[in-house]
Design an enzyme around this catalytic site. Structure first.
Site, PDB file in Angstrom:
ATOM      1  N   LYS A  59       2.733  10.934  -5.909  1.00 39.95           N
ATOM      2  CA  LYS A  59       2.212  10.768  -4.648  1.00 39.95           C
ATOM      3  C   LYS A  59       1.444  11.789  -4.024  1.00 39.95           C
ATOM      4  O   LYS A  59       0.841  11.656  -3.240  1.00 39.95           O
ATOM      5  CB  LYS A  59       3.505  10.322  -3.568  1.00 39.95           C
ATOM      6  CG  LYS A  59       4.242   9.116  -4.199  1.00 39.95           C
ATOM      7  CD  LYS A  59       3.354   8.019  -4.488  1.00 39.95           C
ATOM      8  CE  LYS A  59       4.284   6.775  -5.307  1.00 39.95           C
ATOM      9  NZ  LYS A  59       3.183   5.810  -5.715  1.00 39.95           N
ATOM     10  N   GLU A  84       5.955  14.149   5.587  1.00 36.92           N
ATOM     11  CA  GLU A  84       5.099  13.286   6.331  1.00 36.92           C
ATOM     12  C   GLU A  84       5.843  12.845   7.573  1.00 36.92           C
ATOM     13  O   GLU A  84       7.105  12.716   7.664  1.00 36.92           O
ATOM     14  CB  GLU A  84       4.924  11.897   5.578  1.00 36.92           C
ATOM     15  CG  GLU A  84       3.896  11.917   4.424  1.00 36.92           C
ATOM     16  CD  GLU A  84       3.608  10.626   3.930  1.00 36.92           C
ATOM     17  OE1 GLU A  84       2.530  10.845   2.913  1.00 36.92           O
ATOM     18  OE2 GLU A  84       4.077   9.742   4.144  1.00 36.92           O
ATOM     19  N   HIS A 142      13.500  -2.153   2.044  1.00 37.15           N
ATOM     20  CA  HIS A 142      12.256  -1.739   1.621  1.00 37.15           C
ATOM     21  C   HIS A 142      11.636  -2.653   0.459  1.00 37.15           C
ATOM     22  O   HIS A 142      10.531  -2.256  -0.193  1.00 37.15           O
ATOM     23  CB  HIS A 142      12.646  -0.336   0.924  1.00 37.15           C
ATOM     24  CG  HIS A 142      13.105   0.633   1.576  1.00 37.15           C
ATOM     25  ND1 HIS A 142      12.224   1.348   2.655  1.00 37.15           N
ATOM     26  CD2 HIS A 142      14.105   1.256   1.789  1.00 37.15           C
ATOM     27  CE1 HIS A 142      12.750   2.463   3.409  1.00 37.15           C
ATOM     28  NE2 HIS A 142      14.005   2.320   2.843  1.00 37.15           N
ATOM     29  N   ARG A 190      -2.040  -2.227 -10.193  1.00 38.56           N
ATOM     30  CA  ARG A 190      -1.649  -3.399 -10.975  1.00 38.56           C
ATOM     31  C   ARG A 190      -1.798  -4.616 -10.112  1.00 38.56           C
ATOM     32  O   ARG A 190      -2.190  -4.426  -8.907  1.00 38.56           O
ATOM     33  CB  ARG A 190      -0.139  -3.326 -11.436  1.00 38.56           C
ATOM     34  CG  ARG A 190       0.526  -2.914 -10.124  1.00 38.56           C
ATOM     35  CD  ARG A 190       2.296  -3.361 -10.230  1.00 38.56           C
ATOM     36  NE  ARG A 190       3.003  -2.383  -9.250  1.00 38.56           N
ATOM     37  CZ  ARG A 190       3.146  -2.906  -8.298  1.00 38.56           C
ATOM     38  NH1 ARG A 190       2.677  -4.268  -7.666  1.00 38.56           N
ATOM     39  NH2 ARG A 190       3.843  -2.503  -7.230  1.00 38.56           N
TER      40      ARG A 190
END
Lengths: 501, 152, 501, 152
Positions: free
Chosen positions: A116, A204, A239, A296
């Site tokens: 990430k 973040e 999530h 994907r």
């Protein structure tokens, strides 16, 4: 050229890909673990090969075994579906080194998007907006804590700590105040090391009340990279997405063009090939920020197919074979909604459920598509993901699509295993869903103490009467005996005894 | 015919009367269709219901709702907290520490099951003797399955 | 406004309309003959009412009974579907006089299009091209013969005689040479009198090798009349369509615009309202001629829905309620094909078949739509039309749609009743179908001595083995007892006894 | 096991051998699946077949083909032109002119049926005695149904 595709997956996505191969005139090889030997996808391939081994690691994740089967049965391409090995750069590399076509992007692209922090840096360099925050380049705990504490004053609260190797919420911590920061860093790092063997954590700003909006991209080997509009997937529980739609209700032509261009830039920055998805957070003020790229095909790809008229799996096969994509100009039409049918107890924190699919009758009619890998008589086991099916509707307008989804969910009969059907049905009536005012935290907001089904006493009385009449008349009886120590297959007719009146 | 059911923890008596091909309960009417579904007349409107029995539980689908209605024997003591210990969630039996006929004391560890990547310890909820016990390590169990029964 | 729709039809089109009502939030009333009481459509309505009477005339065609039911159950609109009363101007008039909304065009429009000679004259006046030919204004046999013989010298041979009240090939005669003309006129007139009580016959030139191409139109009460592109329905057996597609393989943008404008002119000439179809013959030189207008929804409407994204039945409901149609600009996308699944023996001159649908397993997967009114366990009786289902596929291109249709037909399992499934499947491989070079006489041309299934000895040997193993193992046994003297319903579980291994 | 079938007018002997769960016929292998379908291995490729028996006929679906394979008794005389008269097409019995046990001469009118809006006369194809005869006016018959049997 590609002539025989090995599908390194199972369940509904394996069915989806195997059917596409069949329609494209390609041979296909299915691989299956022993506990999947009666699963639907096994029947849809030209050749089906049983995997040795018991656990997922010994079967669907056993790279060498899969490569050996590909070699033995002459597969010249491998489609990984989603999950399992689909985002494993080492597998993609091994496939290519074995001289087999990998139906997906390059191993390097997978790696760059899989880490990430690397993805954030790459996106910043490419001019794609990322969430305000900072990469932290330390692996050492003390140095990491120091760097994050400093960065936190620039980022502001509330903030999110994210594992660089993370995904699915693991190694993620929400931090509301500076008092909790150090403990949260330690916790996130511990979790990330346990889950990924990589303790790197970055920081973040937390953007509350945002929408999860993602852009489907397609890139071929002839230099064409296009976007296929957006999907909104804000409605999530734990999530995980449960309700996805296209177009996003608040999208404008201008914003779509901007987000689409950002997604195309993101794909170009890693020399992307094939189908991929760039996920963004879209704030209520119309700002959007790169979240991550899924390298994907995605679970929710059908909504894009329904509104754009493009068959994404066929395009994947085409691109992998070195042909140019067949898409013309982007032409979005009408509205598509997908809901994910899970074997789970929505009234008990969405815990997975198992049991026999004693009755499994999907709805029918125009504008309804069901992508599934199960059928009546199958057993739902704890071995794999509890997603049973994706129900997708299309209609000329969003209001009509919601009407159709309500009707379809009412008509969908699944008995013998607890599912989230009723939860999904009630979702379709909620004012925020009706108005399109969905965001990523809405389920927690609407049902802070959990969801439980709402019904009238009339309907309960009717149900009790049905039970009474069924019992009196000795209607269908299913004896669910389910034991993994049985050597035999999980046969519906071994385990179900039926009596008709 | 009278039946005792359990729904959402409550015991419910349901008495249905049959008149030729039609069943009655108050104002409700119900007919069994050729394919095994049930046709209900509720306030003059017809609804179609599916039902199927898994173990002791009738699963009923009507109008987009699903109800799990457990058949219980009238008069019997079927309070779960007394005789039987049920699986709190779907999972896999890891260990069986008792056998049929064995005397146990409340709090004794009987079984260990794994569910949702966690181990759950199933302990005796009363003093007594272990009744039917068919589980062996490796077996899968469903939420609500009776794992072990204890009789006084 | 419309709140409760009575559907004066049965089978798959009743299911289609009832589902649309349900999704639109409208109440619905189904009407059914006693021999339909277990049919699927009966379950899909808010209220279902049994019709008194035995024959079709006493039930689905009994106008007064249907109006009485509409009044009793508060239906404020009637949807006639296709067939039955859908093109009966007297019924439309009676519905309107009863103060009920008629979901269709005005009685006058039905009449003007129902009489073929009036329609020809109206179209000529409106500037729509008609097939070279002449209307004959005599009812008297001698005068009619005299007039047709004179006209034949102007029209030329081969020519067609057509009954003015005709339809479905009745009262139609192909005449190859003048020697046969008088006898053919007498025959056509006799047949027309017998079938329609109206002996008027007219004359048209026969256009061989033409395509049957029809344009879907939609007209609302706010002055908007649009066309929704074409359907090609050239592949016909016994004057009945079996394979329909959109777009027409030889269509050009320019020709579509011309034909579309002609269809809109045709609709405007009779002040059309609602959904309708203008049928044309399209010659190999690109000329097109008005054939007739169908003043109702058509069997093959789904192919238009798939390529245009417009829900025609929902638009019918909208227009009948006085609202403007919801369609935007015409946007055709991809390719749709429909085949009609009939209970018939394609190897024996397409004679209708009856029997139990002991196994009825439609294909599944993306891009596949099935419109049907039957399900496994139903009996196919000689009481009604033998069409069991319409299988519709959509794909981005014609080649992909054909691939998908082949796969879908291979996967469609119907046992217990003879169907045309294999015939349809072989059709998909015929070079004229693959290349799009279809015309209205192609089935007779390809199989002049009738069709019979082609199969390898390997597949027959496999089938014989399956029969041998099934017999040895005592697999499923269906005892078909079917007797109209039974008082009981045609219950699948009364008539089928099954044993599993 | 050996069976005699009739397909497309020809009599066919089919002998299948069973070895545990697998059936064999030459190179072909076949297994019966849990849901009643059959899994065939033909030249190394797997195919799935459906079968169902309606009356005496096995309906078999394999690879998009449907075969109607009639089970006949080995050794028996099952020539349709001899013992039984079959319906030439689906239709409705209009009239029954004989009864069970009645002696008839070849050419005698036995039944009248209506099909495709036409009347069809079913006449005796041999001298003999009417055997089983269950039809009454109004009955629907399917193509190939035995309408009446005559024994010598």
């Amino acid at each position: 050229m590609v002539s025989t595709v090995l599908v390194a997956n199972r369940g509904e996505i394996a069915c989806r890909i195997l059917r596409a191969c069949s329609e494209a005139g390609l041979n296909s090889v299915a691989i299956y673990a022993n506990n999947d030997k009666d699963s639907m996808f096994v029947e849809l391939a030209t050749i089906s090969v049983e995997l040795a081994g018991e656990t997922i690691g010994e079967t669907y994740l056993d790279q060498q075994q899969i490569l050996d089967i590909a070699a033995e049965y002459g597969a010249d391409a491998i489609h990984p579906g989603f999950g399992f090995l689909s985002e494993r750069a080492d597998f993609a590399r091994a496939v290519l080194e074995a001289g087999i076509t990998w139906i997906g992007p390059s191993p390097l692209a997978i790696e760059m998007m899989g880490d990430k922090m690397t993805a954030r840096k790459t996106m910043k360099a490419a001019g794609v907006p990322v969430i305000p925050g900072e990469e932290i380049d330390f692996e050492d705990e003390t140095k990491m804590i120091e760097a994050i504490v400093q960065a936190s004053t620039r980022v502001g609260y509330p903030l999110l700590l994210k594992a660089s190797s993370g995904g699915g919420g693991k190694g993620m911590r929400k931090v509301e105040s500076p008092d909790d920061l150090v403990e949260s860093i330690k916790g996130a790092r511990r979790e990330a090391i346990a889950a990924f063997g990589d303790g790197r954590v970055y920081i973040e700003r937390m953007l509350t009340g945002s929408k999860h909006v993602e852009i489907q991209v397609l890139a071929d080997t002839h230099g064409r990279v296009i976007h296929l509009g957006e999907r909104e997937c804000s409605v999530q529980r734990r999530h995980q997405k449960v309700f996805e739609e296209s177009p996003c209700p608040v999208m404008t032509t201008d914003l779509r063009e901007k987000m689409g261009q950002a997604a195309v830039m993101a794909a170009k920055a890693v020399d992307y090939e094939g189908a991929g998805t760039v996920e963004f957070l879209l704030t209520s003020t119309g700002e959007f920020f790169f979240l991550e790229m899924n390298t994907r095909i995605q679970v929710e790809h059908p909504v894009t197919e329904m509104v754009t008229g493009i068959d994404l799996v066929r395009e994947q096969l085409r691109i992998a074979a070195g042909k140019p994509m067949s898409c013309g100009q982007l032409m979005m039409r009408g509205h598509a909604i997908e809901v994910r049918l899970y074997a789970e107890d929505a009234s008990n924190n969405f815990l997975p459920a198992i049991g026999p699919l004693a009755v499994f009758r999907p709805p029918t009619g125009p504008g309804i598509r069901l992508d599934t890998g199960v059928r009546e008589g199958d057993m739902v086991t704890p071995n794999y993901d509890p997603m049973l099916a994706k129900l997708i509707v299309w209609a000329p307008s969003r209001a009509e699509a919601l009407q159709r989804m309500r009707r379809a969910l009412d008509d969908f009969v699944v008995l013998g295993t607890t599912t989230n059907l009723r939860f999904l049905r009630e979702l379709c009536d909620h004012e925020d869903v009706v108005s399109g005012a969905t965001d990523t935290t809405m389920i927690e907001r609407i049902w802070p103490n959990g969801w439980s089904p709402q019904f009238s006493s009339e309907i309960l009385n009717a149900a009790l009467m049905v039970a009474g009449v069924s019992e009196s008349a000795g209607l269908h009886t299913v004896q669910a005996t389910m034991s993994s120590t049985d050597d035999g297959p999980l046969s519906p007719f071994q385990s179900l005894t039926r009596r008709y009146p | 015919m009278q039946h005792e059911f359990k729904f959402a923890g409550d015991t419910v008596e349901v008495t249905v009367a049959r008149d030729s091909q039609t069943w009655h309960l108050g104002d409700l009417e119900c007919q069994i269709m050729a394919d095994g579904r049930l046709k209900l007349t509720v306030n003059g409107v017809t609804k179609f219901a599916h039902s199927t029995k898994v173990g002791d539980v009738w699963w009923v689908h009507i109008d987009g709702h699903v109800f799990c209605i457990e058949k219980t024997e009238a008069g019997s003591n079927d309070d779960d907290s007394q005789g039987g210990m049920v699986a709190p969630m779907p999972g896999k039996i890891i260990d069986v520490l008792v056998e049929q006929g064995q005397s146990v004391t409340a709090g004794d560890l009987l079984l260990v099951m794994e569910a949702m990547k966690m181990e759950h310890r199933i302990v005796a909820n009363m003093d007594g003797v272990i009744g039917m016990l068919k589980l062996t390590p490796g077996d899968q169990v469903q939420q609500g399955d009776v794992l072990v029964e204890i009789s006084e």
